[in-house]
Design a protein around this motif. Sequence first.
Motif, mmCIF file in Angstrom:
data_model
loop_
_atom_site.group_PDB
_atom_site.id
_atom_site.type_symbol
_atom_site.label_atom_id
_atom_site.label_comp_id
_atom_site.label_asym_id
_atom_site.label_seq_id
_atom_site.Cartn_x
_atom_site.Cartn_y
_atom_site.Cartn_z
ATOM 1 N N THR A 169 0.830 -1.207 0.000
ATOM 2 C CA THR A 169 0.000 0.000 0.000
ATOM 3 C C THR A 169 0.865 1.258 0.000
ATOM 4 O OG1 THR A 169 -0.191 0.003 2.437
ATOM 5 C CG2 THR A 169 -1.901 -1.160 1.187
ATOM 6 N N LEU A 170 1.965 1.192 0.730
ATOM 7 C CA LEU A 170 2.871 2.333 0.758
ATOM 8 C C LEU A 170 3.509 2.536 -0.619
ATOM 9 C CD1 LEU A 170 4.127 4.529 2.489
ATOM 10 C CD2 LEU A 170 5.835 2.866 3.264
ATOM 11 N N ALA A 171 3.901 1.450 -1.250
ATOM 12 C CA ALA A 171 4.507 1.538 -2.582
ATOM 13 C C ALA A 171 3.555 2.167 -3.586
ATOM 14 C CB ALA A 171 4.931 0.155 -3.058
ATOM 15 N N SER A 172 2.276 1.830 -3.497
ATOM 16 C CA SER A 172 1.319 2.357 -4.475
ATOM 17 C C SER A 172 1.168 3.865 -4.346
ATOM 18 C CB SER A 172 -0.042 1.672 -4.311
ATOM 19 O OG SER A 172 -0.647 2.013 -3.081
ATOM 20 N N ARG A 173 1.219 4.385 -3.126
ATOM 21 C CA ARG A 173 1.100 5.842 -2.948
ATOM 22 C C ARG A 173 2.391 6.548 -3.360
ATOM 23 N NH1 ARG A 173 -0.723 4.463 1.945
ATOM 24 N NH2 ARG A 173 0.739 5.800 3.074
ATOM 25 N N VAL A 174 3.519 5.927 -3.070
ATOM 26 C CA VAL A 174 4.793 6.504 -3.494
ATOM 27 C C VAL A 174 4.868 6.553 -5.015
ATOM 28 C CG1 VAL A 174 7.291 6.124 -3.561
ATOM 29 C CG2 VAL A 174 6.051 5.886 -1.401
ATOM 30 N N GLN A 175 4.377 5.517 -5.664
ATOM 31 C CA GLN A 175 4.467 5.462 -7.121
ATOM 32 C C GLN A 175 3.680 6.597 -7.783
ATOM 33 O OE1 GLN A 175 2.784 2.083 -9.574
ATOM 34 N NE2 GLN A 175 4.970 1.652 -9.799
ATOM 35 N N VAL A 176 2.568 6.969 -7.210
ATOM 36 C CA VAL A 176 1.815 8.115 -7.736
ATOM 37 C C VAL A 176 2.699 9.357 -7.764
ATOM 38 C CG1 VAL A 176 -0.120 9.681 -7.284
ATOM 39 C CG2 VAL A 176 -0.436 7.218 -7.060
ATOM 40 N N GLN A 177 3.463 9.547 -6.709
ATOM 41 C CA GLN A 177 4.352 10.711 -6.641
ATOM 42 C C GLN A 177 5.534 10.576 -7.595
ATOM 43 O OE1 GLN A 177 3.339 13.361 -5.032
ATOM 44 N NE2 GLN A 177 1.542 12.129 -4.504
ATOM 45 N N GLU A 178 6.028 9.357 -7.773
ATOM 46 C CA GLU A 178 7.098 9.141 -8.750
ATOM 47 C C GLU A 178 6.672 9.628 -10.125
ATOM 48 O OE1 GLU A 178 8.425 5.108 -8.924
ATOM 49 O OE2 GLU A 178 8.634 4.923 -6.747
ATOM 50 N N HIS A 179 5.426 9.321 -10.483
ATOM 51 C CA HIS A 179 4.932 9.673 -11.817
ATOM 52 C C HIS A 179 4.784 11.182 -11.988
ATOM 53 C CE1 HIS A 179 2.995 5.401 -12.002
ATOM 54 N NE2 HIS A 179 4.312 5.382 -12.058
ATOM 55 N N ALA A 180 4.782 11.912 -10.900
ATOM 56 C CA ALA A 180 4.712 13.374 -10.979
ATOM 57 C C ALA A 180 6.098 14.003 -11.026
ATOM 58 C CB ALA A 180 3.929 13.930 -9.787
ATOM 59 N N ILE A 181 7.013 13.508 -10.199
ATOM 60 C CA ILE A 181 8.303 14.212 -10.087
ATOM 61 C C ILE A 181 9.313 13.817 -11.162
ATOM 62 C CG2 ILE A 181 8.036 14.666 -7.627
ATOM 63 C CD1 ILE A 181 10.026 12.403 -7.052
ATOM 64 N N TYR A 182 9.179 12.629 -11.752
ATOM 65 C CA TYR A 182 10.159 12.261 -12.778
ATOM 66 C C TYR A 182 10.010 13.131 -14.034
ATOM 67 C CZ TYR A 182 13.885 8.877 -13.735
ATOM 68 O OH TYR A 182 15.104 8.265 -13.929
ATOM 69 N N PRO A 183 8.792 13.279 -14.577
ATOM 70 C CA PRO A 183 8.650 14.192 -15.722
ATOM 71 C C PRO A 183 9.049 15.622 -15.382
ATOM 72 C CG PRO A 183 6.739 12.752 -15.568
ATOM 73 C CD PRO A 183 7.537 12.556 -14.311
ATOM 74 N N LEU A 184 8.839 16.031 -14.144
ATOM 75 C CA LEU A 184 9.215 17.383 -13.726
ATOM 76 C C LEU A 184 10.725 17.568 -13.836
ATOM 77 C CD1 LEU A 184 8.472 20.129 -12.445
ATOM 78 C CD2 LEU A 184 8.689 19.010 -10.191
ATOM 79 N N ALA A 185 11.488 16.613 -13.297
ATOM 80 C CA ALA A 185 12.947 16.724 -13.351
ATOM 81 C C ALA A 185 13.460 16.670 -14.792
ATOM 82 C CB ALA A 185 13.579 15.613 -12.516
ATOM 83 N N VAL A 186 12.879 15.802 -15.596
ATOM 84 C CA VAL A 186 13.292 15.708 -17.002
ATOM 85 C C VAL A 186 12.981 17.018 -17.728
ATOM 86 C CG1 VAL A 186 12.858 14.521 -19.194
ATOM 87 C CG2 VAL A 186 13.121 13.199 -17.078
ATOM 88 N N THR A 187 11.844 17.621 -17.432
ATOM 89 C CA THR A 187 11.494 18.913 -18.035
ATOM 90 C C THR A 187 12.508 19.985 -17.651
ATOM 91 O OG1 THR A 187 9.133 18.387 -18.130
ATOM 92 C CG2 THR A 187 9.731 20.725 -18.110
ATOM 93 N N TRP A 188 12.902 20.024 -16.391
ATOM 94 C CA TRP A 188 13.908 21.008 -15.958
ATOM 95 C C TRP A 188 15.204 20.813 -16.730
ATOM 96 C CZ3 TRP A 188 13.129 20.078 -10.008
ATOM 97 C CH2 TRP A 188 11.997 20.772 -9.582
ATOM 98 N N PHE A 189 15.613 19.567 -16.909
ATOM 99 C CA PHE A 189 16.844 19.304 -17.658
ATOM 100 C C PHE A 189 16.676 19.759 -19.109
ATOM 101 C CE2 PHE A 189 19.803 16.948 -20.210
ATOM 102 C CZ PHE A 189 20.952 16.885 -19.444
ATOM 103 N N ALA A 190 15.555 19.423 -19.703
ATOM 104 C CA ALA A 190 15.320 19.757 -21.109
ATOM 105 C C ALA A 190 15.289 21.265 -21.337
ATOM 106 C CB ALA A 190 14.006 19.131 -21.578
#
Length: 217
Positions: A169-190
Amino acid sequence: MSGKNCKVAVLISGSGSNLQALLTASNKTEAPFSVCKVISNRPEAYGLARAAEAGVPTSVVDHHDFSSREAFDRALIEAIDRQSPDLVVLAGFMRILTPEFVRHYRGRLLNIHPSLLPKYQGLHTHRRALQAGDSEHGATVHFVTEELDGGPPIVQATVPVQAGDTPETLASRVQVQEHAIYPLAVTWFAEHRLHMRGERALLDDTLLPHSGIRLTG
């Protein structure tokens, strides 16, 4: 940077949920990056189907075909460099990379790890957070260095640990946040806003805290 000029190669080993988040983000009109290639070390990885459905070229470099970690990583470098990507992103890529590989992409190699680094480097992070009685948990996007899960953090997302949580259950909530912050970091790099200087991450020419920017999920 205008247009989708930042080419991103994504390495996967499994289902590719973070890959899907990056593909979805890259399809937005204003996205400054595109996924140019998806490479897996496992031919059965479901993420390959996600990429194919999105029209992104894929290839497999099966680690079982190589006699050493070094030989595999050299073949992987060759497969990646055929695309001339600006950024290489690890999205559930379950291989420990050699120093040669990491040095080759230094400053343009990102990973996401399911803990609030420097806590819980390595595996079984959700179980370890629960066993430690932590009140919060989360995920970290970081530059990759030769230290496993030890590169400079860029952005973290936190989630509260709830009574009765299991690792699942903890992993499922963390994964939601992963899907938000990874594109954010890639966008900053781009957008040329994110860089690595020495052993620190910089955003808009400002050194980030040692734990990166922290967001609350």
